[in-house]
Design a protein around this motif. Structure first.
Motif, mmCIF file in Angstrom:
data_model
loop_
_atom_site.group_PDB
_atom_site.id
_atom_site.type_symbol
_atom_site.label_atom_id
_atom_site.label_comp_id
_atom_site.label_asym_id
_atom_site.label_seq_id
_atom_site.Cartn_x
_atom_site.Cartn_y
_atom_site.Cartn_z
ATOM 1 N N THR A 427 -8.785 -2.729 -11.572
ATOM 2 C CA THR A 427 -9.177 -3.973 -12.068
ATOM 3 C C THR A 427 -9.351 -4.790 -11.326
ATOM 4 O OG1 THR A 427 -7.511 -4.206 -13.780
ATOM 5 C CG2 THR A 427 -9.179 -3.270 -14.109
ATOM 6 N N VAL A 428 -9.280 -5.867 -10.135
ATOM 7 C CA VAL A 428 -9.116 -6.599 -9.260
ATOM 8 C C VAL A 428 -9.711 -8.136 -9.929
ATOM 9 C CG1 VAL A 428 -9.810 -7.342 -7.224
ATOM 10 C CG2 VAL A 428 -9.404 -4.841 -7.721
ATOM 11 N N ASP A 429 -9.242 -9.282 -9.108
ATOM 12 C CA ASP A 429 -9.795 -11.124 -9.863
ATOM 13 C C ASP A 429 -9.275 -10.961 -8.885
ATOM 14 O OD1 ASP A 429 -7.610 -12.052 -10.346
ATOM 15 O OD2 ASP A 429 -7.465 -11.125 -12.609
ATOM 16 N N SER A 430 -9.349 -12.312 -8.665
ATOM 17 C CA SER A 430 -8.513 -13.249 -7.974
ATOM 18 C C SER A 430 -6.827 -13.946 -7.854
ATOM 19 C CB SER A 430 -9.123 -15.082 -7.944
ATOM 20 O OG SER A 430 -8.658 -15.566 -8.988
ATOM 21 N N GLU A 431 -6.326 -13.734 -8.547
ATOM 22 C CA GLU A 431 -4.933 -13.233 -9.107
ATOM 23 C C GLU A 431 -4.325 -11.720 -9.000
ATOM 24 O OE1 GLU A 431 -4.071 -16.043 -12.376
ATOM 25 O OE2 GLU A 431 -4.872 -17.419 -11.617
ATOM 26 N N THR A 432 -4.578 -11.054 -9.565
ATOM 27 C CA THR A 432 -3.823 -10.273 -9.004
ATOM 28 C C THR A 432 -4.516 -8.574 -9.126
ATOM 29 O OG1 THR A 432 -4.524 -9.588 -11.816
ATOM 30 C CG2 THR A 432 -2.191 -10.586 -11.109
#
Length: 451
Positions: A427-432
């Protein structure tokens, strides 16, 4: 020659925290676990959370754009600026499941190609950079890197020599198919019409072995860089008719005995039925076509929703769709009778049916991660994620996932993404970036800072 060199970027550009090269402490790839090849119920939390750096460009801070792959013992991550790919800022790093950084490479140019088999027995991967001139690509540099050390294990010339590749096939450098399959297909450099003597160099990334195929006869005369390829379930190449669009297009040829076959029976056996919404017809009904593009079944009660978001996904013989029962584009709500339906891909028969709009995150090996339907109440908490059986539509466990762990996929170019490789989910977002293992092999969460 090795390209690109280790980053020596000036302080006006770079990652924050800063990127520093880190060499591996061993030259051996960790042992993989074949159990991680199969998707099952995930653990309560990820095993690793990598904290992402921002990218500094003069006085502007940008997020990192992420690509992530499963490797034996952990994950490999590529980072580059989210919005300006021309900046001399990039990184490749391998992070083990115990939270240690195996190696890190800071680059002044992001690779144009990073491909690997994502199997638990992989030891090498391929990296490439393309140099462009006024008329297009003029040179492609390819290298084979070690997953253990993050450095070159073989030059491309040595790799070709190890596989006995000589002559014209050794000069194939155009990327024709990569990603999504453990295969890299290289063709002649375009653009120019293909000739009968042209070949394809097919690299099996799992075995790091090659084979040479003649160019598909049905595609001779077309531009060499516009060949459309897919793969059969047993890894053979399939050449598609590039003049057709969507699922209704027919298959030109299938790889067979070192060449190609256009026999109708061979094509039908190799490709099977292809299921999609018929976007070329009014209201886009769900249908299935064979290798010749002939329709085999149609569901006029399952119509493609006229909106962004999840529409369709396939796992083996099960098709999961978000559909409308009816569509009226003049109405305030164009889609009526929202449904979440599992369909037998072979027959078009409904396996199970749920009302409302549902979200899908990952799917495979007979299970899927889903959430829904939304409450419709402003500021209300979104439904929890759950894992369901594709054969029944019922949860495989009472476990659900909510904040801080989400499996949402963002619209368009939003950073929220979810990737699956075998039984490992990212799982990917702008922070991790988070790496999830199946419940039986999960480990305590390890938070890994970039710096």
């Amino acid at each position: 020659m090795t390209l690109p060199a280790t980053s020596t970027t000036v302080s006006a550009y770079g990652f924050e925290p800063a990127c520093d090269d880190r060499d591996a402490t061993t030259s051996t790839v960790p042992d993989g676990d074949p159990a991680l090849d199969v998707l099952g119920l995930l653990g309560e939390e990820p095993v690793v959370q990598l904290e992402l750096p921002t990218v500094r460009s003069l006085d502007v801070l940008d997020a990192s754009r992420v690509r992530v792959w499963r490797i034996p013992g952990g994950m490999m991550v590529e980072l580059r600026p989210y919005n300006d790919g021309t900046l001399p800022v990039a990184a490749l790093l391998a992070v083990d499941a115990n939270g240690s950084v195996r190696w890190r490479r800071c680059l002044d140019r992001a690779p144009d190609l990073v491909v690997l088999a994502q199997s638990e027995t992989s030891t090498e991967f391929v990296v490439g950079w393309v140099t462009y001139g006024a008329t297009g690509p003029i040179r492609t540099d390819l290298e084979v890197w070690s997953l253990a050390t993050g450095s070159i294990s073989r030059t491309w010339d040595h790799f070709l020599a190890d596989n006995g590749i000589t002559g014209a096939p050794a000069g194939n450098r155009s990327f024709l198919s990569w990603g999504g399959n453990p295969v890299l297909v290289l063709g002649p450099q375009g653009p120019r019409p293909s000739e009968p003597t042209d070949t394809l160099l097919v690299v099996d990334l799992a075995a790091m072995a090659t084979r040479v195929l003649p160019y598909p006869p049905t595609a001779v005369g077309r531009p060499v860089d516009q060949l459309q390829l897919e793969f059969t379930s047993d890894g053979r190449l399939v050449a598609l008719d590039p003049s057709a669009s969507g699922s209704a297009g027919h298959v030109d040829a299938v790889e067979s005995a070192g060449g190609w076959s256009s026999d109708v029976g061979a094509l039908d056996a190799a490709v099977g039925l292809r299921v999609d919404f018929d976007y070329g017809a009014p209201f886009s009904a769900l249908h299935a076509v064979d290798a010749q593009g002939r329709e085999r079944w149609r569901r006029d009660d399952l119509l493609a929703p006229p909106r962004e978001g999840f529409h369709l996904a396939l796992d083996s013989d099960v098709v999961l769709v978000s559909a409308c029962s009816q569509i009226d584009l003049t109405a305030d709500v164009p889609c009526s009778g929202e449904r979440f339906v599992a369909v037998d891909a072979r027959t078009g028969r409904t396996l199970w049916d749920r009302p409302g709009i549902w979200a899908l995150s990952v799917i495979g090996d007979g299970v899927a991660m889903v959430a829904g339907p939304p409450t419709g109440v402003a500021d209300a908490a979104q439904p929890d994620w759950m894992m369901i059986s594709l054969s029944t539509g019922r949860p495989v466990s009472a476990r659900t996932w909510a904040d801080p762990w989400r499996f949402s996929v963002g619209c368009c170019d939003e950073p929220a993404r979810v990737y699956r490789s075998g039984g490992v989910v990212f799982t990917v977002d702008s922070e991790t970036v988070e790496m999830w293992y199946p419940e039986e092999w999960t480990k305590p969460l390890q938070v890994v800072p970039f710096g």
